[in-house]
Scaffold this motif. Structure first.
Motif, PDB file in Angstrom:
ATOM      1  N   TYR A 346       0.839  -1.203   0.000  1.00  0.00           N
ATOM      2  CA  TYR A 346       0.000   0.000   0.000  1.00  0.00           C
ATOM      3  C   TYR A 346       0.870   1.247   0.000  1.00  0.00           C
ATOM      4  O   TYR A 346       0.552   2.239  -0.649  1.00  0.00           O
ATOM      5  CB  TYR A 346      -0.929   0.013   1.215  1.00  0.00           C
ATOM      6  CG  TYR A 346      -2.182  -0.808   1.023  1.00  0.00           C
ATOM      7  CD1 TYR A 346      -3.200  -0.357   0.185  1.00  0.00           C
ATOM      8  CD2 TYR A 346      -2.360  -2.017   1.666  1.00  0.00           C
ATOM      9  CE1 TYR A 346      -4.347  -1.091   0.004  1.00  0.00           C
ATOM     10  CE2 TYR A 346      -3.516  -2.767   1.494  1.00  0.00           C
ATOM     11  CZ  TYR A 346      -4.505  -2.300   0.665  1.00  0.00           C
ATOM     12  OH  TYR A 346      -5.636  -3.014   0.473  1.00  0.00           O
ATOM     13  N   PHE A 347       1.985   1.191   0.752  1.00  0.00           N
ATOM     14  CA  PHE A 347       2.846   2.357   0.827  1.00  0.00           C
ATOM     15  C   PHE A 347       3.386   2.715  -0.559  1.00  0.00           C
ATOM     16  O   PHE A 347       3.424   3.888  -0.930  1.00  0.00           O
ATOM     17  CB  PHE A 347       4.009   2.095   1.797  1.00  0.00           C
ATOM     18  CG  PHE A 347       4.972   3.238   1.877  1.00  0.00           C
ATOM     19  CD1 PHE A 347       4.634   4.375   2.578  1.00  0.00           C
ATOM     20  CD2 PHE A 347       6.197   3.191   1.239  1.00  0.00           C
ATOM     21  CE1 PHE A 347       5.501   5.448   2.645  1.00  0.00           C
ATOM     22  CE2 PHE A 347       7.068   4.262   1.300  1.00  0.00           C
ATOM     23  CZ  PHE A 347       6.714   5.386   2.007  1.00  0.00           C
ATOM     24  N   CYS A 350       0.531   4.472  -2.516  1.00  0.00           N
ATOM     25  CA  CYS A 350       0.152   5.787  -1.998  1.00  0.00           C
ATOM     26  C   CYS A 350       1.304   6.780  -2.073  1.00  0.00           C
ATOM     27  O   CYS A 350       1.104   7.953  -2.386  1.00  0.00           O
ATOM     28  CB  CYS A 350      -0.326   5.676  -0.559  1.00  0.00           C
ATOM     29  SG  CYS A 350      -1.799   4.713  -0.401  1.00  0.00           S
ATOM     30  N   PHE A 351       2.524   6.295  -1.775  1.00  0.00           N
ATOM     31  CA  PHE A 351       3.663   7.198  -1.763  1.00  0.00           C
ATOM     32  C   PHE A 351       3.922   7.732  -3.165  1.00  0.00           C
ATOM     33  O   PHE A 351       4.178   8.927  -3.346  1.00  0.00           O
ATOM     34  CB  PHE A 351       4.903   6.470  -1.230  1.00  0.00           C
ATOM     35  CG  PHE A 351       6.090   7.358  -1.044  1.00  0.00           C
ATOM     36  CD1 PHE A 351       6.064   8.358  -0.104  1.00  0.00           C
ATOM     37  CD2 PHE A 351       7.229   7.190  -1.810  1.00  0.00           C
ATOM     38  CE1 PHE A 351       7.154   9.189   0.083  1.00  0.00           C
ATOM     39  CE2 PHE A 351       8.322   8.014  -1.631  1.00  0.00           C
ATOM     40  CZ  PHE A 351       8.287   9.013  -0.680  1.00  0.00           C
ATOM     41  N   SER A 354       1.385  10.312  -3.852  1.00  0.00           N
ATOM     42  CA  SER A 354       1.552  11.561  -3.112  1.00  0.00           C
ATOM     43  C   SER A 354       2.750  12.350  -3.643  1.00  0.00           C
ATOM     44  O   SER A 354       2.710  13.578  -3.708  1.00  0.00           O
ATOM     45  CB  SER A 354       1.631  11.288  -1.610  1.00  0.00           C
ATOM     46  OG  SER A 354       2.939  11.329  -1.155  1.00  0.00           O
TER      47      SER A 354
END
Lengths: 370, 403
Positions: A346-347, A350-351, A354
């Motif tokens: 997930y990181f 999402c990262f 972002s």
């Protein structure tokens, strides 16, 4: 006066280097780590904390870790992490209950969605056609996951799971929620009191309750409100709940954009006799959406994180599928490693989103240096 | 000029005789607006009536009575933990009260932790110490960019994989970390403690009043009065005096291993701890970002001006940076608090008995789906609105006062 007297030295002395503390690594260290007594203490404390944790972590996660084994006992004997659980269970974690032989369809679906997302990141490709391409890709993904045509084995939505479900739910939420958000935002600024009141009511109520209750309503209450015999499948019901929730939040952001457009723009559009929809479509929205793009990106990232909520109402997204994979009593001891893996998964998604949104924000603020 | 234009020969007159024709009515703005609204409201109402009648049919078929009478029936289930005692013979209404208190307990503690940690991280991100700044920004990126539910389940997994009570991780033999939770020593029950809380609250009010009085006096006389130490003394002495007045009870319940579990002390359940960690660590990352942007929003000139009039470092922070930064910080921080309370419903994933979780049990046992969901929505909405109202009040206090 003799011409031979000169006050300037004929040969230059070699240039001396700056004092050791004022150059290179030492200067950098002094400026950034030891600029004052207080900062020195902080640095020492932070270094000590890192020194206590990092080596142990590296030993656990890499040196003593077990990477490849199909025998849980081997993991139990090792003192490090058991990444073998991820290797052993990756099919279930990434594809849930999707039939094993059909996983290649899931892989193509993931590739299509991720590929489209990467393509959408290029500003050069931003056009009406990008939207059409998204619709095309969504249709292709649906065909891949549903099957039943082109000789593909039919697979119902109840068999969907893992990363394809997470990604499809995410794309469906944003693609379905954005238009609704724009309508809600326009409705909230409408001169027509009844429409305004309804939009305000919807937005405030949905924003006031937890997402899980909205999903719960969609999954439990919705069938109750339908005539007997009419059923809408579980995936679609969850999708509707996600769309409504996303739309309520995004509507507030779009409204901020609408409010930021100077009044003159509205008046100029009225003055040249544009109709309400011409004014909205051609003058107001293009400017408003551009202004709120970074804020919208935050909401879109949140929508991605929120897809995990569907595991609570019994869909097998990546999180739900991982919980299923860990029902195997042989491997349940290594739940921590499995969850660490999806934490990282997930990181990564999402990262990167972002970081991209920060880039867009910088890009849009160029030439608008106020 | 304008008048001559209006009555000019080019102005089209409405055609005579057809003033009430259909086209004219349709082209009338007022009529059109009304028509649109009637259309939209009508279709929404029709949909609502359709759905509600369907629901009523379904209820009748299943023989479920409607109404809130069920709230006073016997609940028939247990709730694992709570601030008030709850037994299976208590009513559904008491079950709601227990659940709401559990939601509030974890939310309030999480808000406090998230704020403290978030403010520290936000300031640390702006530190001139590059190591501290980078560490803090790494924390923010990791915790902001992973789903909260994954974090909560992750912490729950960590806690349940701790050793059992017999091999508990001991902290100086008084506090124990086990897979049954965190067990800490706790003062034994005594009325003195509740009165100490009351005394502290009274002291707080007195301290605020003292501050106001000192400020008013400074405005009139120009004399500055340092009430800080007086206030600090007040806040310490009032509870301490109450404690002594009640005979200074010192009895502390220390956890002890008996059989397979600990007896005594205060046990924080794994579910509570995991939810508390998940909520506060996640929201702290967002608070940190809000604090950072708040501090950065204060112009450099402000700080330079403060230095120019030789304010001390502390005074610069307290009187120049903080009041201006708070204006930017308070509204988004309030939104984060509301989001934290709402996401406490994720406790359902790990079995913490908060409102959403208990409500599910109530629905299963009572069958009153519609009423129970209505109750739950109403409670969440009122909590969200209450927080929003408090934040608005505070926000009004920190906003620019234009005179």
């Amino acid at each position: 006066m003799s011409a031979s007297i000169s006050f300037a030295t004929p040969k230059s002395t070699p240039r001396r280097p700056p004092p050791a503390l004022e150059a290179g690594v030492l200067l950098w260290l002094r400026r950034n780590l030891f600029s004052s007594a207080y900062n020195t203490v902080l640095t020492v404390l932070a270094l000590w904390a890192l020194f206590v944790t990092i080596p142990d972590f590296i030993v656990w996660a890499f040196i003593e870790a077990v990477w490849w084994t199909d025998d849980p006992q081997a993991c139990r004997d090792a003192s490090g992490a058991c990444w073998a659980v991820v290797v052993e269970k990756h099919r279930v974690m990434l594809f849930g209950t999707f039939p094993y032989e059909e996983h290649w369809r899931g892989v193509i679906a993931i590739a299509l969605i991720v590929g489209m997302a990467i393509a959408s990141a290029f500003k050069r490709l931003w056009s009406y056609w990008l939207f059409v391409a998204w619709l095309g890709v969504t249709a292709a993904v649906l065909v891949l996951l549903l099957g039943g045509v082109f000789g593909l084995t039919p697979t119902g939505t109840h068999q969907w799971g893992g990363l394809p479900l997470t990604l499809l739910m995410f794309v469906g939420t944003v693609v379905g929620g954005m238009p609704l958000a724009v309508f809600l935002a326009l409705g909230r600024r409408s001169r027509l009191p009844a429409i305004k009141a309804m939009c305000v009511g919807f937005i405030e109520i949905v924003r006031g309750v937890p997402l899980i209750t909205v999903l719960f309503m969609a999954s439990l209450m919705f069938p109750l409100f339908m005539p007997e015999g009419v059923t809408i499948n579980k995936f679609l019901r969850a999708q509707i709940g996600m769309i409504l929730f996303f739309a309520a939040y995004a509507a507030e952001i779009v409204r901020g954009g609408l409010q930021a457009i100077p009044r003159g723009q509205y008046e100029a559009a009225d003055a040249i006799g544009l109709s309400y929809w011409q004014k909205t479509n051609r003058i107001i929205l293009p400017q408003a959406l551009r202004i709120v793009l970074p804020a919208l990106m935050n909401d879109i990232i949140r929508a991605f994180k929120n897809t995990t909520f569907v595991s609570i109402i019994g869909l097998f997204d990546v999180l739900g599928a991982t919980a299923t994979a860990l029902e195997d009593p042989l491997w349940v001891l290594f739940a921590l490693e499995a969850y660490t893996f999806i934490f990282v998964l997930y990181f990564v998604f999402c990262f990167s989103m972002s970081k991209y949104s920060e880039h867009v924000e910088r890009d849009l603020s160029k030439g608008r240096n106020l | 000029m304008a008048e001559t234009l209006n009555v000019g020969p080019n102005r089209r007159q409405p055609p005579k005789g057809s003033r009430l024709g259909l086209t004219e009515i349709w082209n009338n703005v007022g009529f059109r607006n009304l028509a649109y609204q009637v259309l939209v409201v009508g279709s929404v109402l029709a949909l609502a009536v359709f759905m509600v009648s369907n629901a009523q049919d379904a209820m009748e078929r299943r023989g479920i009575s409607t109404g809130f009478g069920f709230l006073f029936q016997e609940a028939g289930f247990d709730i694992g933990e709570g601030l008030i005692a709850f037994q299976s013979t208590d009513s559904f209404l008491r079950a709601y009260a227990t659940a709401v208190l559990n939601t509030l307990k974890v939310s309030v503690l999480a808000i406090v932790f998230a704020t403290l940690l978030g403010v520290m991280l936000g300031i640390a991100r702006l530190s001139s110490n590059i190591l501290i700044a980078k560490l803090s920004s790494a924390y923010v990126e990791v915790f902001r960019n992973t789903p909260q539910l994954v974090q909560i389940i992750f912490w729950y997994t960590v806690i349940t994989q701790l050793p059992p009570p017999k091999q508990a991780l001991s902290m100086m033999d008084v506090a124990f970390l086990t897979n049954r939770g965190f067990i800490v020593p706790w003062p034994a029950d005594n009325p003195a403690y509740s009165w100490m809380v009351v005394a502290f609250a009274v002291a707080c009010i007195a301290a605020v009043m003292l501050l106001r009085w000192a400020d008013a006096r400074r405005r009139v006389t120009g004399q500055r009065m340092r009430v800080f130490w007086l206030n600090a003394a007040l806040l310490v002495v009032a509870p301490l005096a109450t404690w002594i007045a009640f005979g200074a009870p010192t009895e502390v319940s220390v956890p002890e291993l008996k059989g397979f579990n600990f007896v005594g002390g205060l046990a924080l359940s794994p579910e509570f701890l995991a939810l508390l960690l998940g909520l506060s660590l996640y929201i702290a990352a967002f608070i940190a970002e809000i604090v950072r942007s708040g501090i950065q929003s204060v112009g450099k000139g402000q700080i330079e001006a403060a230095r120019a009039i030789s304010l001390t470092r502390g005074d610069t922070y307290r009187k120049i940076i903080l009041p201006q930064a708070l204006r930017v910080i308070v509204p988004p921080a309030g939104a984060q608090y509301v989001s934290l309370v709402k996401n406490s419903s994720l406790g359902v994933a790990i079995g913490y008995p908060e409102l959403f979780n208990v409500n599910n049990t109530i629905i299963t046992l009572s069958g009153h789906t519609v009423e129970a969901i209505g109750m739950m929505m109403a409670i969440y909405l009122s909590i969200a609105f209450a927080i929003a109202a408090i934040i608005n009040l505070y926000n009004r206090a920190v906003q620019i006062k234009e005179r």
